[in-house]
Write a protein that holds these residues in place. Structure first.
Motif, mmCIF file in Angstrom:
data_model
loop_
_atom_site.group_PDB
_atom_site.id
_atom_site.type_symbol
_atom_site.label_atom_id
_atom_site.label_comp_id
_atom_site.label_asym_id
_atom_site.label_seq_id
_atom_site.Cartn_x
_atom_site.Cartn_y
_atom_site.Cartn_z
ATOM 1 N N PHE A 133 0.827 -1.205 0.000
ATOM 2 C CA PHE A 133 0.000 0.000 0.000
ATOM 3 C C PHE A 133 0.863 1.257 0.000
ATOM 4 C CE2 PHE A 133 -1.905 3.372 2.624
ATOM 5 C CZ PHE A 133 -3.008 3.691 1.842
ATOM 6 N N ALA A 162 2.452 1.699 -3.427
ATOM 7 C CA ALA A 162 1.430 2.083 -4.397
ATOM 8 C C ALA A 162 1.036 3.546 -4.223
ATOM 9 C CB ALA A 162 0.199 1.189 -4.249
ATOM 10 N N THR A 163 1.019 4.009 -2.962
ATOM 11 C CA THR A 163 0.686 5.409 -2.694
ATOM 12 C C THR A 163 1.740 6.344 -3.276
ATOM 13 O OG1 THR A 163 -0.454 4.783 -0.646
ATOM 14 C CG2 THR A 163 0.196 7.088 -0.891
ATOM 15 N N GLY A 197 1.387 6.273 -6.981
ATOM 16 C CA GLY A 197 0.144 6.913 -7.419
ATOM 17 C C GLY A 197 0.248 8.424 -7.442
ATOM 18 N N MET A 215 -7.614 6.057 -11.631
ATOM 19 C CA MET A 215 -6.468 5.413 -11.002
ATOM 20 C C MET A 215 -6.899 4.593 -9.790
ATOM 21 S SD MET A 215 -3.527 8.387 -11.237
ATOM 22 C CE MET A 215 -2.370 7.374 -10.298
ATOM 23 N N PHE A 216 -7.873 5.109 -9.028
ATOM 24 C CA PHE A 216 -8.360 4.379 -7.857
ATOM 25 C C PHE A 216 -9.018 3.062 -8.263
ATOM 26 C CE2 PHE A 216 -11.830 3.450 -4.848
ATOM 27 C CZ PHE A 216 -11.086 3.288 -3.685
ATOM 28 N N SER A 221 -8.459 1.426 -10.996
ATOM 29 C CA SER A 221 -7.399 0.552 -11.504
ATOM 30 C C SER A 221 -6.648 -0.120 -10.360
ATOM 31 C CB SER A 221 -6.422 1.361 -12.367
ATOM 32 O OG SER A 221 -7.089 1.949 -13.467
ATOM 33 N N LEU A 222 -6.420 0.641 -9.279
ATOM 34 C CA LEU A 222 -5.732 0.080 -8.121
ATOM 35 C C LEU A 222 -6.556 -1.036 -7.497
ATOM 36 C CD1 LEU A 222 -3.398 0.134 -6.111
ATOM 37 C CD2 LEU A 222 -4.635 1.910 -4.836
ATOM 38 N N ILE A 275 -6.159 -4.098 -9.637
ATOM 39 C CA ILE A 275 -4.849 -4.720 -9.428
ATOM 40 C C ILE A 275 -4.832 -5.483 -8.110
ATOM 41 C CG2 ILE A 275 -2.401 -4.238 -9.028
ATOM 42 C CD1 ILE A 275 -2.685 -1.887 -10.970
ATOM 43 N N THR A 276 -5.488 -4.903 -7.078
ATOM 44 C CA THR A 276 -5.564 -5.563 -5.777
ATOM 45 C C THR A 276 -6.258 -6.918 -5.887
ATOM 46 O OG1 THR A 276 -5.635 -3.427 -4.634
ATOM 47 C CG2 THR A 276 -6.407 -5.354 -3.409
#
Length: 203
Positions: free
Chosen positions: A78, A81-82, A85, A179-180, A182-183, A186-187
């Motif tokens: 996380f 990724a932050t 991002g 983007m959120f 997409s995240l 991916i998760t």
């Protein structure tokens, strides 16, 4: 100075955005002096919350949590990724700015993404107490002020008229939402291949 704009963005945002604009625009000055430290706050809070506090389901009174190894793995992912991002969003902002700016095309997207993310990082501290309603309230408050900073700071930092600034900021919000999503996708993919939470019970 590390985190030198933190207080000003909450007490006098207009003047602080103007001060940010006057500073040398480098990744070192804006991104590296803020994001690595602030992004660690929700990650550390989440690790404490999901391993030491936990959460209960139903009326059984059983408190569940994540194993330390699983929580560490997820919190590190996380955190990384932050960081990625915020930086990627900043680069998208620079790409879009060509459409909205007339003369000054200085790439200030990373700075804009960095400082508008601060309320979200601070709201992430609520993960230390993983109660759904508490975290939702904190997330809503952080998101509200982050959006305010975005709409207030875009025309100042990017030096464009307020009308264009509103459209520009709306485009940034749209990219952030994409983007959120997409995240999240991916998760789900990571979880499907075995990189997921492992639960335990707290006494």
């Amino acid at each position: 100075m590390i985190l030198n704009h933190l207080w000003g963005l909450f007490t006098r945002p207009d003047q602080e955005w103007e001060a940010i604009r006057q500073e040398p625009n480098t990744v070192q000055r804006h991104f590296l002096t803020h994001t690595p430290f602030l992004a660690a706050l929700p990650a550390l809070a989440a690790y404490w919350g999901v391993t030491r506090v936990g959460w209960s389901f139903g009326e059984r009174g059983i408190i569940e949590a994540l194993t330390p190894a699983s929580a560490l793995q997820l919190c590190v992912m996380f955190y990384l990724a932050t960081l990625a991002g915020v930086f990627i969003l900043g680069k998208f902002i620079d790409f879009l700015s060509i459409t909205y700016q007339d003369e000054d095309h200085t790439p200030r997207g990373v700075a804009l993404a960095t400082y508008t993310s601060i309320p979200l990082f601070l709201a992430g501290i609520s993960a230390a107490y993983p109660n759904l309603w508490f975290m939702m309230f904190a997330a809503f408050a952080g998101l509200t002020y982050a959006v305010y900073l975005l709409y207030e700071g875009t025309p100042i930092l990017m030096k464009i008229p307020e009308g264009r600034g509103f459209m520009f900021a709306s485009s940034i919000v749209t990219i952030g939402l994409v983007m959120f999503v997409s995240l999240m996708a991916i998760t789900v993919i990571f979880w499907s291949v075995g990189v997921g939470p492992e639960y335990t019970t707290l006494n």
